[in-house]
Write a protein that holds these residues in place. Structure first.
Motif, PDB file in Angstrom:
ATOM      1  N   LEU A 116       0.794  -1.161  -0.066  1.00 32.16           N
ATOM      2  CA  LEU A 116      -0.071  -0.160   0.205  1.00 32.16           C
ATOM      3  C   LEU A 116       1.048   1.340   0.070  1.00 32.16           C
ATOM      4  O   LEU A 116       1.774   1.467   0.826  1.00 32.16           O
ATOM      5  CB  LEU A 116      -0.710   0.103   1.400  1.00 32.16           C
ATOM      6  CG  LEU A 116      -1.657   1.308   1.428  1.00 32.16           C
ATOM      7  CD1 LEU A 116      -2.813   1.299   0.486  1.00 32.16           C
ATOM      8  CD2 LEU A 116      -2.333   1.197   2.672  1.00 32.16           C
ATOM      9  N   THR A 146      -1.564  -1.409  -4.275  1.00 31.76           N
ATOM     10  CA  THR A 146      -2.598  -0.602  -4.018  1.00 31.76           C
ATOM     11  C   THR A 146      -2.125   0.970  -3.814  1.00 31.76           C
ATOM     12  O   THR A 146      -1.299   0.860  -2.982  1.00 31.76           O
ATOM     13  CB  THR A 146      -3.631  -0.836  -2.986  1.00 31.76           C
ATOM     14  OG1 THR A 146      -4.189  -2.167  -3.291  1.00 31.76           O
ATOM     15  CG2 THR A 146      -4.784   0.237  -2.817  1.00 31.76           C
ATOM     16  N   ARG A 148      -2.966   4.417  -2.427  1.00 36.53           N
ATOM     17  CA  ARG A 148      -4.124   5.365  -1.690  1.00 36.53           C
ATOM     18  C   ARG A 148      -3.719   6.835  -1.928  1.00 36.53           C
ATOM     19  O   ARG A 148      -2.834   7.284  -1.440  1.00 36.53           O
ATOM     20  CB  ARG A 148      -4.234   5.114  -0.276  1.00 36.53           C
ATOM     21  CG  ARG A 148      -5.012   5.871   0.646  1.00 36.53           C
ATOM     22  CD  ARG A 148      -5.158   5.575   2.065  1.00 36.53           C
ATOM     23  NE  ARG A 148      -5.619   4.290   2.404  1.00 36.53           N
ATOM     24  CZ  ARG A 148      -5.327   3.924   3.580  1.00 36.53           C
ATOM     25  NH1 ARG A 148      -4.398   4.508   4.729  1.00 36.53           N
ATOM     26  NH2 ARG A 148      -5.591   2.471   4.025  1.00 36.53           N
ATOM     27  N   ASN A 184      -4.969  -0.518  -8.972  1.00 41.00           N
ATOM     28  CA  ASN A 184      -5.900  -0.679  -7.867  1.00 41.00           C
ATOM     29  C   ASN A 184      -5.745   0.651  -7.083  1.00 41.00           C
ATOM     30  O   ASN A 184      -4.492   1.055  -6.517  1.00 41.00           O
ATOM     31  CB  ASN A 184      -5.548  -1.858  -6.874  1.00 41.00           C
ATOM     32  CG  ASN A 184      -5.786  -3.019  -7.638  1.00 41.00           C
ATOM     33  OD1 ASN A 184      -6.506  -3.300  -8.195  1.00 41.00           O
ATOM     34  ND2 ASN A 184      -4.686  -4.087  -7.437  1.00 41.00           N
ATOM     35  N   THR A 186      -7.467   3.434  -4.145  1.00 46.15           N
ATOM     36  CA  THR A 186      -8.359   3.880  -3.006  1.00 46.15           C
ATOM     37  C   THR A 186      -8.138   5.381  -2.707  1.00 46.15           C
ATOM     38  O   THR A 186      -7.181   5.964  -3.153  1.00 46.15           O
ATOM     39  CB  THR A 186      -8.142   3.063  -1.737  1.00 46.15           C
ATOM     40  OG1 THR A 186      -6.794   3.142  -1.061  1.00 46.15           O
ATOM     41  CG2 THR A 186      -8.393   1.570  -1.852  1.00 46.15           C
ATOM     42  N   GLN A 222     -11.872   1.157   1.438  1.00 48.82           N
ATOM     43  CA  GLN A 222     -11.518   1.731   0.166  1.00 48.82           C
ATOM     44  C   GLN A 222     -11.501   3.490  -0.040  1.00 48.82           C
ATOM     45  O   GLN A 222     -10.763   4.333  -0.560  1.00 48.82           O
ATOM     46  CB  GLN A 222     -12.336   1.501  -0.969  1.00 48.82           C
ATOM     47  CG  GLN A 222     -12.043  -0.181  -1.211  1.00 48.82           C
ATOM     48  CD  GLN A 222     -12.793  -0.740  -2.426  1.00 48.82           C
ATOM     49  OE1 GLN A 222     -13.011   0.150  -3.545  1.00 48.82           O
ATOM     50  NE2 GLN A 222     -13.486  -1.670  -2.429  1.00 48.82           N
TER      51      GLN A 222
END
Length: 317
Positions: A116, A146, A148, A184, A186, A222
């Motif tokens: 992340l 992912t 963010r 991906n 978020t 998310q």
């Protein structure tokens, strides 16, 4: 480093590691289930936010760039200690300012961890070297990577109020690139402006739909909405009795499942902290190794109470 406003608002509190101002046993948390190891990539950032808890800016190098070799050392330590780590997190500053960002991400992904990365998706991420590196990682590891993105508010003028004029549009450009290449993604928002949780999530839902972002506004993993860490507000100390009073388990608090590695300016080696939110508080530095970081954490800071125990927030994915 304790803020003067915090000291005034909470005078007499959070002074003794083991007991509260009223002499009650202070709550502590065991590292019961280590799931996330965070790396602070350095406090340098391309922008300077109004309310940045870590005071990141284009000039703040209090935490210097951590290196890929240092990250690999801690990945080795995870295996040596047998920690059941699921996720490696990278935060800053702006992680893509660190020249080793792609190599550090690759090291974690190749070990099988989920990764992340917290980013503002602005110019540092959009440099050719970083975009090419991300695309290369995506080929083999996209299911475990992912990003963010910080979108403080779905209204551009409020986001820019915090991050500077034009920031929203620059972040949006980065998000469009991530969307168009199938990453991906978020987001992290803030509750600084007093919207209800329902209103915030509906606002983000409209924003996501308008731009075709595949992000669930109602999933707190998310669309992460962080409570504001206002150190000028008085907060209660958390005692050992509070777990029963609040009907909450210490296992639910972030320091039961996470630690963060930082490298201080002038230090020979990185250090492990109990919490991602307290990078400058010396009482939350646990040593240089993961073995040392297995000690209990005493909740001796206002953030422990407001952000984690009462606010229920977590930085992990």
């Amino acid at each position: 480093m304790k803020d003067s406003a915090s000291q005034i608002a909470n005078i007499g509190k959070f002074e003794d590691k083991l007991v509260t101002a009223l002499g009650e046993t202070r709550a502590s948390v065991k590292l019961s289930n280590p799931q996330t190891l965070w790396f602070n990539t350095g406090t340098l950032c391309n922008i300077e936010c109004v309310n940045c808890y870590i005071e990141s800016s284009p000039t703040n190098d209090a935490l210097v760039y951590i290196t890929a070799a240092e990250v690999r050392d801690y990945l080795d330590q995870i295996e040596e200690r047998g920690w059941p780590i699921r996720e490696i997190g990278f935060t800053g500053g702006e992680p893509f300012m660190n020249p080793d960002m792609i190599e550090m991400t690759r090291a974690a992904l190749e070990r099988g961890y989920e990764v992340l990365i917290l980013t503002n998706a602005m110019a540092p991420m959009m440099r050719r070297k970083m975009r090419d590196g991300l695309l290369d990682l995506q080929k083999d590891h996209n299911d475990r990577l992912t990003l963010r993105v910080s979108v403080d508010h779905f209204r551009p003028e409020l986001h820019d109020e915090e991050r500077g004029r034009g920031s929203f549009d620059k972040t949006l450009t980065g998000m469009h690139w991530l969307r168009d290449h199938g990453f991906n993604m978020t987001i992290a928002g803030r509750t600084l402006w007093g919207d209800t949780d329902a209103d915030s999530r509906q606002g983000y839902a409209t924003f996501f739909a308008e731009h075709g972002f595949d992000i669930d506004p109602h999933d707190p993993g998310q669309t992460v909405l962080f409570p504001e860490m206002d150190e000028s507000i008085e907060v209660p100390e958390i005692t050992s009795a509070c777990w029963g009073i609040l009907d909450k388990s210490p296992d639910a608090v972030m320091c039961a499942s996470a630690r963060m590695v930082v490298k201080r300016k002038g230090a020979e080696k990185p250090a492990v902290l109990a919490c991602t939110l307290l990078p400058y508080a010396p009482e939350f530095e646990m040593g240089h190794t993961l073995a040392e970081a297995e000690a209990d954490v005493h909740l001796n800071h206002p953030h422990c109470a407001k952000f984690c125990v009462l606010g229920g927030a977590s930085c992990s994915g």
